[in-house]
Design a protein around this motif. Structure first.
Motif, PDB file in Angstrom:
ATOM      1  N   ARG A 169       0.803  -1.224   0.000  1.00 23.81           N
ATOM      2  CA  ARG A 169       0.000   0.000   0.000  1.00 23.81           C
ATOM      3  C   ARG A 169       0.836   1.274   0.000  1.00 23.81           C
ATOM      4  NH1 ARG A 169      -4.951  -1.312   4.268  1.00 23.81           N
ATOM      5  NH2 ARG A 169      -5.758  -3.157   3.156  1.00 23.81           N
ATOM      6  N   THR A 171       2.415   2.461   2.628  1.00 25.99           N
ATOM      7  CA  THR A 171       2.150   3.132   3.898  1.00 25.99           C
ATOM      8  C   THR A 171       3.036   2.520   4.982  1.00 25.99           C
ATOM      9  OG1 THR A 171       0.367   1.598   4.486  1.00 25.99           O
ATOM     10  CG2 THR A 171      -0.241   3.594   3.261  1.00 25.99           C
ATOM     11  N   SER A 191       3.121   7.428   5.058  1.00 26.55           N
ATOM     12  CA  SER A 191       3.155   6.910   3.690  1.00 26.55           C
ATOM     13  C   SER A 191       4.569   7.070   3.144  1.00 26.55           C
ATOM     14  CB  SER A 191       2.147   7.648   2.805  1.00 26.55           C
ATOM     15  OG  SER A 191       2.404   9.032   2.788  1.00 26.55           O
ATOM     16  N   THR A 201       9.069  10.118   2.519  1.00 17.11           N
ATOM     17  CA  THR A 201       8.090   9.650   3.490  1.00 17.11           C
ATOM     18  C   THR A 201       7.383  10.821   4.143  1.00 17.11           C
ATOM     19  OG1 THR A 201       9.750   9.608   5.264  1.00 17.11           O
ATOM     20  CG2 THR A 201       9.413   7.559   4.025  1.00 17.11           C
TER      21      THR A 201
END
Length: 208
Positions: A169, A171, A191, A201
């Motif tokens: 994902r 994340t 994320s 990030t």
């Protein structure tokens, strides 16, 4: 709101306060470029929130002082500068980080990563090879600290938090292990993105 730059092009320097801060720090040309460019990015992002351009000076510990009613974060690495901002009514804490692609030495990685994180990195290396997962972890912890410090004004070491990366994902979940202020946040959603030789990030803690 956010803005970024791939080169040092801060535009016209209109704020003598920033020039004086650079001079007082004895900054060299490279530091001057990143300092001014990342603040140029920040002013572009703040403009999207309706804020007029203004000096963005570091406080006593070097953290940027944002306008009232704003949380924000800046980052810079080789070939990349960026800033992100939000209204305090929407976001409680915000931290961003960018890292240029590089290998992290094993002894440095052991200082950064907790045992469960080393196991996680080994598993990611086996199941999803070809990505610098150690750099994703490092950057995630940097983003976490940038979100944590303005809330607590307290130190957070690499071993004081554990990060779980969701490779599918894009994340991660950061969990603070150290003692903080009463009622302070312990979990920070984040994320990550890795492309074009960069790892980027962000930790964003929404208001309850």
């Amino acid at each position: 709101m956010s803005a970024h730059s791939l080169s040092d092009d801060p535009g016209p320097l209109a704020f003598e306060e920033e020039a004086r801060a650079l001079a007082a720090a004895g900054s060299n040309a490279a530091r001057r470029g990143e300092f001014l460019t990342v603040r140029h990015c920040a002013r572009r992002a703040l403009g999207l929130l309706g804020h007029a351009p203004a000096p963005l000076l570091p406080d006593a510990v070097g953290a940027p002082r944002w306008p009232d009613g704003v949380v924000g974060s800046m980052t810079h690495c080789h070939g990349y500068r960026a800033a992100a901002v939000a209204r305090v009514g929407d976001v409680a804490a915000l931290g961003i980080d960018a890292e240029s692609d590089r290998a992290i030495r094993p002894d440095t990685l052991r200082a950064i990563a907790r045992p469960e994180e080393l196991e996680q990195l080994a598993e990611l290396g086996r199941t999803r090879p070809g990505r610098r997962w150690d750099l994703v972890l490092f950057s995630a912890k940097e983003s976490l600290y940038k979100a944590w410090f303005p809330l607590t004004r307290g130190w957070l070491g690499f071993q004081d938090a554990t990060v779980t990366i969701d490779a599918a994902r894009g994340t991660f979940d950061a969990r603070v292990l150290t003692t903080g202020p009463p009622g302070g946040p312990r979990r920070f959603p984040g994320s990550w993105l890795a492309e074009d030789g960069l790892v980027v990030t962000a930790c964003v803690l929404p208001r309850p």
